[in-house]
Design an enzyme around this catalytic site. Structure first.
Site, PDB file in Angstrom:
ATOM      1  N   LYS A  11      35.791 -28.645 108.205  1.00  0.00           N
ATOM      2  CA  LYS A  11      35.661 -27.908 106.944  1.00  0.00           C
ATOM      3  C   LYS A  11      36.945 -28.060 106.143  1.00  0.00           C
ATOM      4  O   LYS A  11      38.017 -28.369 106.662  1.00  0.00           O
ATOM      5  CB  LYS A  11      35.356 -26.427 107.191  1.00  0.00           C
ATOM      6  CG  LYS A  11      36.434 -25.632 107.941  1.00  0.00           C
ATOM      7  CD  LYS A  11      37.554 -25.084 107.049  1.00  0.00           C
ATOM      8  CE  LYS A  11      38.613 -24.378 107.865  1.00  0.00           C
ATOM      9  NZ  LYS A  11      39.867 -24.144 107.111  1.00  0.00           N
ATOM     10  N   ALA A  97      44.985 -29.666 114.841  1.00  0.00           N
ATOM     11  CA  ALA A  97      45.941 -28.726 114.224  1.00  0.00           C
ATOM     12  C   ALA A  97      46.163 -29.075 112.760  1.00  0.00           C
ATOM     13  O   ALA A  97      47.284 -29.266 112.300  1.00  0.00           O
ATOM     14  CB  ALA A  97      47.270 -28.729 114.982  1.00  0.00           C
ATOM     15  N   ASP A 137      36.778 -18.538 112.638  1.00  0.00           N
ATOM     16  CA  ASP A 137      36.153 -19.649 111.904  1.00  0.00           C
ATOM     17  C   ASP A 137      34.828 -20.100 112.525  1.00  0.00           C
ATOM     18  O   ASP A 137      34.058 -20.824 111.897  1.00  0.00           O
ATOM     19  CB  ASP A 137      37.092 -20.870 111.852  1.00  0.00           C
ATOM     20  CG  ASP A 137      38.155 -20.737 110.766  1.00  0.00           C
ATOM     21  OD1 ASP A 137      38.010 -19.866 109.886  1.00  0.00           O
ATOM     22  OD2 ASP A 137      39.127 -21.513 110.810  1.00  0.00           O
TER      23      ASP A 137
END
Length: 293
Positions: A11, A97, A137
């Site tokens: 995303k 990350a 998330d």
């Protein structure tokens, strides 16, 4: 069925605002999230024993209980009293990350996959409740598409998304950013500029990509850019090469730019990838997780 293949999509954020902080340490946010067609491939096979074995093409992710995928499997096994082991292979394509919910997306895919593999017949809403126990998330990553996320990110309102005619140039510099550290540097009372999410939602609804791109805003960006100036350099490169707008995704360090013309995006990619190998041209996607068998 004793195996399943999954696509686990990344995303980007078209906006992030931080409104406050809960007593448990979670920050209250209001942000627009958009699934893109950059994905990891996950293959899950049942084992004869009860072990959870994770393997990957990436040496940047943990392969034990520190991986959200492992935690997701463990949670599903314990919640539904399933006594089966699994072999899981994660082909990582989403940068690690990176502010793109790669780990959360993988966990979301496992929840969706095990629901089918084990014939649990859970609704998407139920899967989102389970996912929230693992990360804020994950509920969004289960359904994907485009959403206004509120609360700690779990209150989702589906909205009109970017047109697939818009090309999205994604570039992740070779550094790791701690989401926790970035959020710890944010004091919601000290934020001077915030995104106008109402305006951005209208822009999406009316397909006003240029106006959207000019008004995207991420309150976390200043914190991360101050620490890593390369993020601003990537943004500037995109803007100077015909991006309608460019912004950092999540807590960074990934930067994305929106382009009306795919050739312009590809040209800028060829400039950036000389220095940053994790550079992609993608489009938006309406689905978070895709099951392929």
């Amino acid at each position: 069925m004793n195996s399943i293949k999954l696509k686990s999509r990344a995303k980007i954020n078209l906006s992030i605002d931080v409104l406050g902080k809960r007593q448990d340490g979670y920050h209250l946010v209001e942000m627009i999230m958009q699934t893109i067609d950059l994905y990891d491939l996950i293959e899950v096979k049942e084992r004869q024993d009860k072990e959870i074995i994770i393997k990957s093409n990436s040496n940047e992710i943990p392969l034990d209980f520190n991986n959200l995928v492992y935690k997701a499997v463990d949670l599903m096994k314990n919640t539904f009293n399933v006594d089966k082991g699994l072999d899981i292979y994660i082909q990582k394509n989403i940068p690690v990350a990176a502010g793109m919910a790669g780990g959360s997306s993988n966990a979301a895919a496992i929840l969706v996959g095990l629901n089918k593999l084990w014939n649990l017949n859970l609704t998407e809403g139920h899967l989102e409740e389970i996912g929230l126990k693992l990360g804020a998330d994950i509920p969004f990553c289960i359904g994907g598409g485009t959403a206004l996320a509120e609360g700690i990110g779990e209150k989702l309102t589906s909205i009109e998304g970017l047109s697939r005619d818009v090309s999205i140039l994604v570039c992740k510099p070779d550094l790791f950013v701690s989401t926790k550290e970035v959020y710890e540097c944010i004091d919601s009372k000290e934020i001077n500029k915030r995104p106008n999410n109402k305006l951005l939602i209208e822009c999406l609804k009316n397909n006003q990509t240029k106006k959207l791109a000019e008004n995207m805003f991420n309150v976390l960006e200043e914190v991360t850019v101050n620490k890593y100036p390369v993020i601003q350099r990537i943004k500037d490169t995109m803007i100077n090469n015909k991006a309608l707008g460019a912004m950092m995704s999540g807590s960074g360090p990934t930067v994305f730019g929106l382009y009306e013309n795919r050739e312009d995006a590809i040209r800028c990619k060829s400039i950036l990838e000389k220095q940053f190998k994790q550079t992609f041209v993608v489009v938006c996607e309406e689905k978070g997780v895709e099951v392929n068998g």
